[in-house]
Motif scaffolding. Structure first.
Motif, PDB file in Angstrom:
ATOM      1  N   GLY A 175       0.792  -1.221   0.000  1.00 25.47           N
ATOM      2  CA  GLY A 175       0.000   0.000   0.000  1.00 25.47           C
ATOM      3  C   GLY A 175       0.822   1.266   0.000  1.00 25.47           C
ATOM      4  O   GLY A 175       0.451   2.262  -0.636  1.00 25.47           O
ATOM      5  N   ASN A 176       1.945   1.261   0.722  1.00 25.91           N
ATOM      6  CA  ASN A 176       2.757   2.481   0.820  1.00 25.91           C
ATOM      7  C   ASN A 176       3.327   2.901  -0.527  1.00 25.91           C
ATOM      8  O   ASN A 176       3.224   4.059  -0.938  1.00 25.91           O
ATOM      9  CB  ASN A 176       3.886   2.283   1.835  1.00 25.91           C
ATOM     10  CG  ASN A 176       3.374   2.205   3.259  1.00 25.91           C
ATOM     11  OD1 ASN A 176       2.337   2.787   3.574  1.00 25.91           O
ATOM     12  ND2 ASN A 176       4.071   1.490   4.113  1.00 25.91           N
ATOM     13  N   ASP A 177       3.979   1.954  -1.246  1.00 27.72           N
ATOM     14  CA  ASP A 177       4.543   2.282  -2.560  1.00 27.72           C
ATOM     15  C   ASP A 177       3.433   2.599  -3.561  1.00 27.72           C
ATOM     16  O   ASP A 177       3.594   3.449  -4.441  1.00 27.72           O
ATOM     17  CB  ASP A 177       5.410   1.137  -3.073  1.00 27.72           C
ATOM     18  CG  ASP A 177       6.770   1.085  -2.379  1.00 27.72           C
ATOM     19  OD1 ASP A 177       7.167   2.113  -1.799  1.00 27.72           O
ATOM     20  OD2 ASP A 177       7.409   0.024  -2.383  1.00 27.72           O
ATOM     21  N   ALA A 178       2.306   1.892  -3.437  1.00 23.98           N
ATOM     22  CA  ALA A 178       1.168   2.177  -4.321  1.00 23.98           C
ATOM     23  C   ALA A 178       0.719   3.616  -4.138  1.00 23.98           C
ATOM     24  O   ALA A 178       0.517   4.354  -5.111  1.00 23.98           O
ATOM     25  CB  ALA A 178       0.018   1.220  -4.021  1.00 23.98           C
ATOM     26  N   ALA A 179       0.579   4.039  -2.884  1.00 22.10           N
ATOM     27  CA  ALA A 179       0.125   5.402  -2.601  1.00 22.10           C
ATOM     28  C   ALA A 179       1.116   6.431  -3.126  1.00 22.10           C
ATOM     29  O   ALA A 179       0.724   7.479  -3.666  1.00 22.10           O
ATOM     30  CB  ALA A 179      -0.088   5.584  -1.106  1.00 22.10           C
ATOM     31  N   THR A 180       2.424   6.153  -2.993  1.00 20.58           N
ATOM     32  CA  THR A 180       3.456   7.087  -3.461  1.00 20.58           C
ATOM     33  C   THR A 180       3.282   7.390  -4.943  1.00 20.58           C
ATOM     34  O   THR A 180       3.285   8.552  -5.368  1.00 20.58           O
ATOM     35  CB  THR A 180       4.855   6.509  -3.203  1.00 20.58           C
ATOM     36  OG1 THR A 180       5.051   6.369  -1.793  1.00 20.58           O
ATOM     37  CG2 THR A 180       5.935   7.407  -3.781  1.00 20.58           C
ATOM     38  N   HIS A 181       3.124   6.340  -5.757  1.00 20.46           N
ATOM     39  CA  HIS A 181       3.019   6.537  -7.209  1.00 20.46           C
ATOM     40  C   HIS A 181       1.650   7.070  -7.619  1.00 20.46           C
ATOM     41  O   HIS A 181       1.545   7.888  -8.540  1.00 20.46           O
ATOM     42  CB  HIS A 181       3.339   5.236  -7.935  1.00 20.46           C
ATOM     43  CG  HIS A 181       4.796   4.893  -7.891  1.00 20.46           C
ATOM     44  ND1 HIS A 181       5.728   5.518  -8.684  1.00 20.46           N
ATOM     45  CD2 HIS A 181       5.492   4.019  -7.101  1.00 20.46           C
ATOM     46  CE1 HIS A 181       6.936   5.038  -8.408  1.00 20.46           C
ATOM     47  NE2 HIS A 181       6.818   4.129  -7.453  1.00 20.46           N
ATOM     48  N   LEU A 182       0.610   6.653  -6.931  1.00 24.38           N
ATOM     49  CA  LEU A 182      -0.725   7.141  -7.270  1.00 24.38           C
ATOM     50  C   LEU A 182      -0.878   8.630  -6.930  1.00 24.38           C
ATOM     51  O   LEU A 182      -1.567   9.360  -7.632  1.00 24.38           O
ATOM     52  CB  LEU A 182      -1.784   6.303  -6.550  1.00 24.38           C
ATOM     53  CG  LEU A 182      -1.913   4.877  -7.119  1.00 24.38           C
ATOM     54  CD1 LEU A 182      -2.650   3.968  -6.149  1.00 24.38           C
ATOM     55  CD2 LEU A 182      -2.628   4.908  -8.468  1.00 24.38           C
ATOM     56  N   LYS A 183      -0.213   9.074  -5.866  1.00 22.10           N
ATOM     57  CA  LYS A 183      -0.242  10.512  -5.543  1.00 22.10           C
ATOM     58  C   LYS A 183       0.450  11.314  -6.635  1.00 22.10           C
ATOM     59  O   LYS A 183       0.006  12.414  -6.990  1.00 22.10           O
ATOM     60  CB  LYS A 183       0.441  10.756  -4.199  1.00 22.10           C
ATOM     61  CG  LYS A 183      -0.416  10.363  -2.998  1.00 22.10           C
ATOM     62  CD  LYS A 183       0.346  10.546  -1.692  1.00 22.10           C
ATOM     63  CE  LYS A 183      -0.505  10.106  -0.502  1.00 22.10           C
ATOM     64  NZ  LYS A 183       0.240  10.175   0.780  1.00 22.10           N
ATOM     65  N   GLN A 184       1.564  10.770  -7.174  1.00 24.28           N
ATOM     66  CA  GLN A 184       2.257  11.468  -8.267  1.00 24.28           C
ATOM     67  C   GLN A 184       1.390  11.510  -9.515  1.00 24.28           C
ATOM     68  O   GLN A 184       1.345  12.519 -10.223  1.00 24.28           O
ATOM     69  CB  GLN A 184       3.589  10.783  -8.558  1.00 24.28           C
ATOM     70  CG  GLN A 184       4.602  10.940  -7.430  1.00 24.28           C
ATOM     71  CD  GLN A 184       5.939  10.281  -7.765  1.00 24.28           C
ATOM     72  OE1 GLN A 184       6.632  10.696  -8.656  1.00 24.28           O
ATOM     73  NE2 GLN A 184       6.279   9.244  -7.021  1.00 24.28           N
TER      74      GLN A 184
END
Length: 687
Positions: A567-576
């Motif tokens: 979830g953490n890495d997913a959120a990082t890229h989805l925010k970008q």
């Protein structure tokens, strides 16, 4: 044109030198007391500032220094443009007996170096000067006024200096520098010629003559003056930088590198030298390496306009449009006639969803009399981004007419314009016309792979997958290893839902060109669709490692991480991805799920409600989000109940513990009272 201001006194005394380290064991063997003022002066005159400072420092520790030593140290620090160290040395000179008259000029220069212009000015205003000091004070006040942006006031002080000592070249040199920095080259040349007539050889005079000649287009004369300036003073950084710029402008990269090597030998971490190295890398088509050097210069890319321009161009070439935009805007404000910067800024704005602003910047280049084909195509792209197809096609047709009317136009450019015109017809719904135009272009162009590739794309988008295959295979017949053709065939197989076949073609495209981002991106999507999430993740990361800002790739990589339970890495890229495409309901939905997976249910609910609003026309998405929101709200409510129950349990346990402790304490007290009652009166101590 030059864009930095150079104070006269600092330029005359501040031909930058660099100090290195020295071996401590060697120092122990030196008899520092044996050095007199003449020895130190000889070192200074030879440019060995480090050794001179080492001796002065050692004699200071031995308490045998005098005011002359500290004033020498002051002049060295001023030459090194270290205002703080110079001010400290001045204080030591005062303690050693130097008068205010002795130190006023030097203190003014030290304060100016630190940007303390008002303090420096007050010292000069409130001190009476005579002779050489009066002349120096006029020069210094001219420098301060120039640094404060008061050019007219600076002129008055330099003229006063020239009047005070007309035979001294420095007053005229100050005026030459001032007018050079203001771009008034003819006036600057007059004063430079006067300064040159008053002194046989001076490194700063030669530098100014060279700089003026450079910007007046007298290239060979400029080189001669600047080379002389470096010969007169081996550490003349100003002349080196002008020479480097001159050589780069003339495409003499080896000569430019030779001068850069000389600068790095003097000042290994010079931001200006790093800027020029980056500029050369950018010219050589190495934007990634150029970016690395520019980032090492820190604030220099913001404070030095040419560096800001270069960084904007480099970031643009790397596809970092949000990074490039502010640098390009700043550069264009300073140089509105800079066409390449203007066109790059326009493309950045269009790509970042600001086509209306892009068109405003294009206005100077697309007037009725314009023949700027590239600007017209940028206008077409900006109108296309707004969905204004009529204006889009009008600009493409106009660009096509201009290009065909010019006999010197490259045939390939005309071919590309024909392709764009066909594409505009296709987007407008005139599919058959677009396809026939491309077929005609192919007939005219013989082995025109680009037209065939575009034709295959149009056929594919039009649903004619079999026709698209035939066209793509015609490309393969021309070039069997053509990555574009295999990428197209992969896309066609993907449309047919033949994922294995698609991946096979994408593999061939990537084998032919390992940096082919479109094929990597497409293969990543095929892996994602087929449930091969780790392979998808690797392909998307490979695309992003090239430095491009691709919202779709960030979004798909975010989805891959979601499927992998990260979830953490997913959120990082989805925010970008969301930052680039904030109106996407799908990206917003995936980001909500990533937040929930990371344990941030409250934030996930807020994000899901945002996604629901963005996708309110998609009934299925709304229903899906409603289910998610209801599920997460229920989980949040249960979590709150459980948390409250846990808190209540802890409160009860704490109360029980306190009750037990109170009982134990009371028992101890009660036990003590019983013992007191059991004591006999005669046993009690008498008062």
């Amino acid at each position: 044109m030059k864009s930095f201001s150079l104070p006269l006194l600092l330029s005359a005394a501040g031909l930058l030198a660099a100090c290195g380290g020295s071996d401590s064991e060697e120092k122990e063997k030196i008899d520092y007391a044996a050095f007199d003022d003449a020895d130190v002066k000889k070192l200074v005159d030879g440019g060995d500032y480090e050794k001179a400072l080492e001796i002065i420092k050692a004699q200071d520790e031995m308490e045998i220094s005098d005011k002359a030593d500290f004033m020498t140290a002051t002049e060295i620090y001023l030459s090194l443009m270290d205002g703080v160290a110079a001010e400290v040395a001045i204080e030591k000179a005062r303690d050693a007996g130097a008068s205010e008259a002795d130190v006023s000029i030097s203190l003014g220069r030290a304060l100016m170096l630190q940007g303390k212009f008002d303090e420096a000015e007050n010292i000069l205003k409130n001190t009476e000067f005579e002779g050489e000091d009066k002349f120096q004070a006029f020069l210094l006040r001219g420098d301060i006024s120039e640094q404060k942006g008061k050019s007219e006031e600076a002129v008055e002080f330099y003229e006063a200096a020239a009047k005070e000592r007309p035979e001294d070249f420095r007053g005229h040199l100050g005026l030459a520098l001032l007018y050079l920095n203001n771009g008034q080259l003819d006036i600057a040349k007059g004063y430079a010629d006067t300064a040159a007539s008053l002194i046989e050889a001076d490194p700063i005079v030669s530098y100014v003559e060279g700089a003026i000649a450079r910007y007046q287009g007298r290239t060979e004369e400029a080189k001669a003056h600047l080379l002389k300036a470096t010969e007169l003073h081996k550490r003349n950084m100003l002349a080196y930088f002008e020479l480097i710029g001159l050589y780069i402008e003339g495409g003499e990269m080896d000569a430019a590198q030779k001068q850069l090597d000389a600068v790095y030998a003097i000042a290994p971490n010079s931001p200006m030298a790093q800027y020029y190295s980056a500029l050369m890398l950018a010219i050589e088509g190495k934007p990634k390496e150029a970016e690395y050097l520019l980032l090492r210069t820190g604030d220099f890319t913001r404070t030095f306009p040419p560096a800001a321009r270069t960084y904007g161009h480099v970031a643009f070439e790397l596809g970092k449009y949000s990074t490039a935009q502010p640098y390009l805007e700043r550069s264009l404000q300073r140089a509105p006639a800079d066409r390449p910067t203007r066109l790059m800024l326009v493309e950045c704005l269009t790509r970042r969803g600001q086509p209306a602003r892009a068109l405003l910047y294009l206005e100077p280049l697309i007037g009725e009399d314009s023949t700027d084909v590239e600007a017209m195509l940028q206008a077409a792209a900006a109108y296309g981004a707004q969905g204004k197809l009529e204006q889009t096609r009008a600009f493409i047709e106009r660009a096509n007419r201009v290009a065909r009317a010019d006999a010197n136009t490259d045939p390939q450019v005309i071919q590309q314009l024909g392709q764009r015109l066909a594409l505009s017809h296709f987007i407008s719904g005139e599919e058959d016309k677009a396809i026939s135009e491309l077929q005609a272009l192919y007939s005219e162009g013989g082995g025109d792979i680009e037209s065939l590739a575009l034709l295959a794309n149009m056929q594919m988008e039009n649903g004619d997958l079999d026709g698209a295959v035939v066209t793509a295979e015609r490309v393969v017949a021309i070039d069997s290893n053509n990555p574009v053709a295999h990428n197209l065939l992969g896309a066609i197989e993907y449309r047919k839902r033949n994922l294995d076949g698609a991946i096979e073609h994408y593999n061939k495209a990537i084998e032919a060109n390992g940096d082919y981002q479109s094929a990597l991106k497409n293969r990543g999507l095929a892996f994602l669709t087929s449930g091969k999430f780790e392979q998808a993740r690797d392909d998307f990361n490979a695309v992003l490692s090239k430095g491009a800002e691709d919202a779709q790739v960030h979004a798909m990589l975010g989805r891959a991480y979601l499927e992998l339970g990260n979830g953490n890495d997913a959120a990082t890229h989805l925010k970008q991805a969301e930052a680039i495409i904030p109106e996407s309901a799908i990206i917003a939905t995936d980001l909500a799920e990533a937040m929930a997976l990371s344990g941030f249910k409250s934030s996930a609910i807020t994000q899901a409600k945002k996604a629901r609003k963005l996708g309110e026309r998609d009934r299925n998405l709304v229903l899906y989000l409603d289910d998610l929101i209801a599920k997460w709200e229920k989980e949040e409510a249960l979590a709150k109940i459980e948390a409250e129950a846990e808190r209540e349990k802890r409160r009860a346990e704490a109360a029980k513990k306190r009750e037990a402790e109170e009982k134990a304490r009371q028992a101890i007290i009660d036990d003590g009272s019983l013992k007191d009652e059991e004591e006999k009166p005669e046993d009690k101590p008498k008062r």
